[in-house]
Design a protein around this motif. Sequence first.
Motif, PDB file in Angstrom:
ATOM      1  N   PRO A   1       0.810  -1.226   0.000  1.00 14.99           N
ATOM      2  CA  PRO A   1       0.000   0.000   0.000  1.00 14.99           C
ATOM      3  C   PRO A   1       0.841   1.273   0.000  1.00 14.99           C
ATOM      4  N   ALA A   2       1.972   1.244   0.709  1.00 16.29           N
ATOM      5  CA  ALA A   2       2.836   2.431   0.744  1.00 16.29           C
ATOM      6  C   ALA A   2       3.436   2.702  -0.631  1.00 16.29           C
ATOM      7  N   ILE A   3       3.846   1.640  -1.320  1.00 16.06           N
ATOM      8  CA  ILE A   3       4.400   1.814  -2.664  1.00 16.06           C
ATOM      9  C   ILE A   3       3.356   2.400  -3.599  1.00 16.06           C
ATOM     10  N   GLY A   4       2.147   1.842  -3.543  1.00 21.89           N
ATOM     11  CA  GLY A   4       1.080   2.322  -4.418  1.00 21.89           C
ATOM     12  C   GLY A   4       0.729   3.772  -4.147  1.00 21.89           C
ATOM     13  N   HIS A   5       0.640   4.123  -2.883  1.00 22.89           N
ATOM     14  CA  HIS A   5       0.282   5.494  -2.538  1.00 22.89           C
ATOM     15  C   HIS A   5       1.389   6.457  -2.955  1.00 22.89           C
ATOM     16  N   THR A   6       2.634   6.055  -2.762  1.00 19.86           N
ATOM     17  CA  THR A   6       3.770   6.887  -3.160  1.00 19.86           C
ATOM     18  C   THR A   6       3.728   7.190  -4.646  1.00 19.86           C
ATOM     19  N   LEU A   7       3.545   6.153  -5.447  1.00 17.62           N
ATOM     20  CA  LEU A   7       3.553   6.338  -6.896  1.00 17.62           C
ATOM     21  C   LEU A   7       2.368   7.178  -7.361  1.00 17.62           C
ATOM     22  N   ARG A   8       1.215   7.009  -6.729  1.00 18.64           N
ATOM     23  CA  ARG A   8       0.041   7.790  -7.133  1.00 18.64           C
ATOM     24  C   ARG A   8       0.258   9.274  -6.862  1.00 18.64           C
ATOM     25  N   ILE A   9       0.729   9.598  -5.642  1.00 20.21           N
ATOM     26  CA  ILE A   9       0.958  11.004  -5.298  1.00 20.21           C
ATOM     27  C   ILE A   9       2.037  11.615  -6.189  1.00 20.21           C
ATOM     28  N   ALA A  10       3.121  10.868  -6.396  1.00 23.44           N
ATOM     29  CA  ALA A  10       4.219  11.383  -7.216  1.00 23.44           C
ATOM     30  C   ALA A  10       3.766  11.640  -8.641  1.00 23.44           C
ATOM     31  N   GLN A  11       2.989  10.721  -9.198  1.00 16.08           N
ATOM     32  CA  GLN A  11       2.521  10.904 -10.575  1.00 16.08           C
ATOM     33  C   GLN A  11       1.578  12.095 -10.679  1.00 16.08           C
ATOM     34  N   GLU A  12       0.704  12.276  -9.695  1.00 18.56           N
ATOM     35  CA  GLU A  12      -0.220  13.410  -9.731  1.00 18.56           C
ATOM     36  C   GLU A  12       0.530  14.741  -9.728  1.00 18.56           C
ATOM     37  N   GLN A  13       1.624  14.814  -8.991  1.00 15.30           N
ATOM     38  CA  GLN A  13       2.346  16.074  -8.862  1.00 15.30           C
ATOM     39  C   GLN A  13       3.411  16.270  -9.938  1.00 15.30           C
ATOM     40  N   MET A  14       4.075  15.180 -10.340  1.00 12.37           N
ATOM     41  CA  MET A  14       5.262  15.324 -11.184  1.00 12.37           C
ATOM     42  C   MET A  14       5.156  14.659 -12.548  1.00 12.37           C
ATOM     43  N   GLY A  15       4.263  13.694 -12.726  1.00  8.72           N
ATOM     44  CA  GLY A  15       4.285  12.894 -13.942  1.00  8.72           C
ATOM     45  C   GLY A  15       5.323  11.783 -13.822  1.00  8.72           C
ATOM     46  N   LEU A  16       5.253  10.786 -14.702  1.00  5.75           N
ATOM     47  CA  LEU A  16       6.075   9.583 -14.555  1.00  5.75           C
ATOM     48  C   LEU A  16       7.573   9.851 -14.730  1.00  5.75           C
ATOM     49  N   ALA A  17       7.954  10.526 -15.809  1.00  3.97           N
ATOM     50  CA  ALA A  17       9.382  10.720 -16.091  1.00  3.97           C
ATOM     51  C   ALA A  17      10.055  11.542 -15.000  1.00  3.97           C
ATOM     52  N   ARG A  18       9.410  12.620 -14.579  1.00  2.00           N
ATOM     53  CA  ARG A  18       9.982  13.489 -13.544  1.00  2.00           C
ATOM     54  C   ARG A  18      10.031  12.754 -12.206  1.00  2.00           C
ATOM     55  N   THR A  19       9.046  11.889 -11.957  1.00  3.33           N
ATOM     56  CA  THR A  19       9.044  11.096 -10.732  1.00  3.33           C
ATOM     57  C   THR A  19      10.301  10.240 -10.642  1.00  3.33           C
ATOM     58  N   ALA A  20      10.612   9.515 -11.717  1.00  2.00           N
ATOM     59  CA  ALA A  20      11.794   8.652 -11.709  1.00  2.00           C
ATOM     60  C   ALA A  20      13.070   9.471 -11.565  1.00  2.00           C
ATOM     61  N   ARG A  21      13.168  10.565 -12.296  1.00  2.00           N
ATOM     62  CA  ARG A  21      14.375  11.380 -12.285  1.00  2.00           C
ATOM     63  C   ARG A  21      14.603  12.013 -10.908  1.00  2.00           C
ATOM     64  N   THR A  22      13.528  12.293 -10.213  1.00  2.00           N
ATOM     65  CA  THR A  22      13.634  12.989  -8.927  1.00  2.00           C
ATOM     66  C   THR A  22      13.810  12.019  -7.765  1.00  2.00           C
ATOM     67  N   LEU A  23      12.959  11.016  -7.667  1.00  2.00           N
ATOM     68  CA  LEU A  23      13.000  10.140  -6.499  1.00  2.00           C
ATOM     69  C   LEU A  23      14.296   9.335  -6.422  1.00  2.00           C
ATOM     70  N   LEU A  24      14.901   9.052  -7.559  1.00  2.00           N
ATOM     71  CA  LEU A  24      16.152   8.285  -7.530  1.00  2.00           C
ATOM     72  C   LEU A  24      17.336   9.110  -7.030  1.00  2.00           C
ATOM     73  N   LYS A  25      17.118  10.404  -6.814  1.00  2.00           N
ATOM     74  CA  LYS A  25      18.182  11.259  -6.264  1.00  2.00           C
ATOM     75  C   LYS A  25      17.976  11.583  -4.779  1.00  2.00           C
ATOM     76  N   VAL A  26      16.846  11.164  -4.221  1.00  2.00           N
ATOM     77  CA  VAL A  26      16.548  11.503  -2.828  1.00  2.00           C
ATOM     78  C   VAL A  26      17.506  10.775  -1.889  1.00  2.00           C
ATOM     79  N   ASN A  27      18.168  11.524  -1.037  1.00  2.00           N
ATOM     80  CA  ASN A  27      19.067  10.975  -0.004  1.00  2.00           C
ATOM     81  C   ASN A  27      20.234  10.170  -0.578  1.00  2.00           C
ATOM     82  N   GLN A  28      20.568  10.388  -1.836  1.00  2.00           N
ATOM     83  CA  GLN A  28      21.743   9.748  -2.422  1.00  2.00           C
ATOM     84  C   GLN A  28      22.963  10.643  -2.210  1.00  2.00           C
TER      85      GLN A  28
END
Length: 756
Positions: free
Chosen positions: A28-55
């Motif tokens: 459920p956490a994964i699903g909710h994360t992806l839904r919120i991220a897609q609503e705000q950023m779209g798919l491509a921006r979601t991947a580009r952004t979340l993969l840089k968090v805390n790296q």
Amino acid sequence: MATKPPTGDPVQDAPQVTPPKHAAAGLPAIGHTLRIAQEQMGLARTARTLLKVNQKDGFDCPGCAWPEGDKRHTAEFCENGAKAVAEEATLRRVTPAFFAEHPVADLATRSGYWLGQQGRITRPMYLPEGGDRYEAVSWERAFAIIAEELTALGSPDEALFYTSGRTSNEAAFLFQLFAREYGTNNLPDCSNMCHESSGSALTETIGIGKGSVSLEDLHQADLIIVAGQNPGTNHPRMLSALEKAKTAGAKIISVNPLPEAGMERFKNPQTPLGMLRGTALNDLFLQIRIGGDQALFRLLNKLVIETEGAVDQDFVREHTHGYEDLAAAAKEADWEETLTATGLTRPEIERALAMILASRRTIVCWAMGLTQHKHAVATIREVVNLLLLRGNIGRPGAGVCPVRGHSNVQGDRTMGIFERPAPAFLDALDREFGITSPREHGYDVVRSIEAMRDGTAKVLFAMGGNFVGATPDTEVTEAAIRRTRLTVHVSTKLNRSHAVTGRRALILPTLGRTDKDVQASGRQFVTVEDSMGMVHASRGNLAPASPHLLSEPAIVARLARAVLGAASATPWEEFERDYSTVRDRISRVVPGFEDFNARAARPEGFRLPHAPRDERRFPTKTGKANFTAAPVEYPRVPPGRLLLQTLRSHDQYNTTIYGLDDRYRGITGGRRVVLVHPEDAAELGLADGSYTDLVGEWKDGVERRAPGFRVVHYPTARGCAAAYYPETNVLVPLDSTADTSNTPASKSVVVRFEPA
């Protein structure tokens, strides 16, 4: 594809209720994360952004301050961290056209959720005196307005400079430098409302107001006590550390008025087995009554002292002071009074004692459930007493762990954001910059509100945050702010504070953590300090939301130039051009930051020194760790009343509302709910699903009312209730604060219930 923001406020007075969950995270956490991220950023921006968090080559999450280990997961973020990133990296924009369409009076009717969903602010905005809506303004004009007001004040102490925990080390250092060169120590910050009690207690007892443990210590502990904290919602990545400790053999005790899903079972989304089965975390759940923690720890300390061989005599003799006073006070601890104060049973406390005695390496973690009471400082001192008795400071796998809520709130304090600075810090600052800093203490948050209310503070400049939404006694606070001549908010997005203003108001839009920061000398990075004293770099990777944004260091540098003018010899323009020059100055002022630029360039960052942890040296007045023996306190509640704690929902971070659900507690589609034990509800005639007004009771006799809350029968501790803030901040009296720290007592509000 990203979606558009809501045009109207969703209905929030008809929440749906299902039974609470008994596990956190998972699918459920994964699903909710992806839904919120897609609503705000779209798919491509979601991947580009979340993969840089805390790296190590990315940016620090703008959410909580939980640390990262040396080895990072590809997805080094939690559900709520992803929500924070998505809201900052959103494609939604708030333009001058939005402000033209929405007068301030309209914004004031909107919920915090609706305001936050509108997107990133793109231009500096100005509300002139007598105006009804914000209008676009140039940066030059904005700074001229601020300079006009600040230079016209009768005293620098008529200005307030507030800091949110999101502010970077570099910006925080410049902000406090400007305030002190201007002439005031009025530097209230969000710590005043959360972990000020921790800092007060720890400074007195161990000599440094920070936690003493590392992430590795948690992994090595024999016993971890989590008191007054809900990691599953407020610090979800902490669950991974608890899981790792549990796998290594640690036991976990949770002390809390509410059962929380994350402490029951953690379904780690990083592993297939974790998502399917999860790990049970709690070995013992002590469902304590609100405010009973000091009584519990005092009795535990008595029992430890009375158990032959349980006290680490060598440590106590060599490293502590005041043992005899504690022993005498602990001797008076009474079983019956403790059971009344805590609501616990004798077998539960005896089981906790057995776990403490069986542990050589114990860590106690805590958060707002301990810090926001009248007796909060005394409670945390009692926690320290327990650790000192067992020699659990300065030992691997052991120590104090106040879990900070915002991503650089600890770093801001390290950089000098404090209304009561140490003389040694001011001396170093003055030597470095050739200034004369004021020595008189300034205002904290509560005293700042009082000063605005009384007309002695006339300008509020807020570096981030949501001052109105975060502070107590909402009606008093809003009336106080409306008395000021000017309010200024450095912000990425809209919040309630932009709708409650002084006679004039400015919104200064700034870069976020996710944004690239390019100045005249090239691309910049900033640094942050996590909850365990690690300092590391943060580099955004997205194009800024607008070409009209300035970074926080640039805003402070230009503000200083506009206000201080040619009289200032500080190289503000150089600081804006190249942040490494700021770090050079920090390295000569703040202990532990020597060779700052070189150490910040390391991918893993660096750890700040901590004398109690590193060498069992305690820089207190006695030169030793101090036992304390304050009288035991706990709230007394009149018949027909309950003790209310304010808390967050799972779709919330501090005052930022991401959605209207609290998934783990079974609440969907609304926030105006009050959680009440079924037996208490029966005694008070509160049917499940009925609506009630919450009316606060305080010694001043003033009626403080939060209307229209749905009653939810919930397994809280008896005599206790819970509801979300900021909606219930209206019930917290401004002068109901913790002794010593002056932190608002938001976890100890006596309320009665009246029909809605």
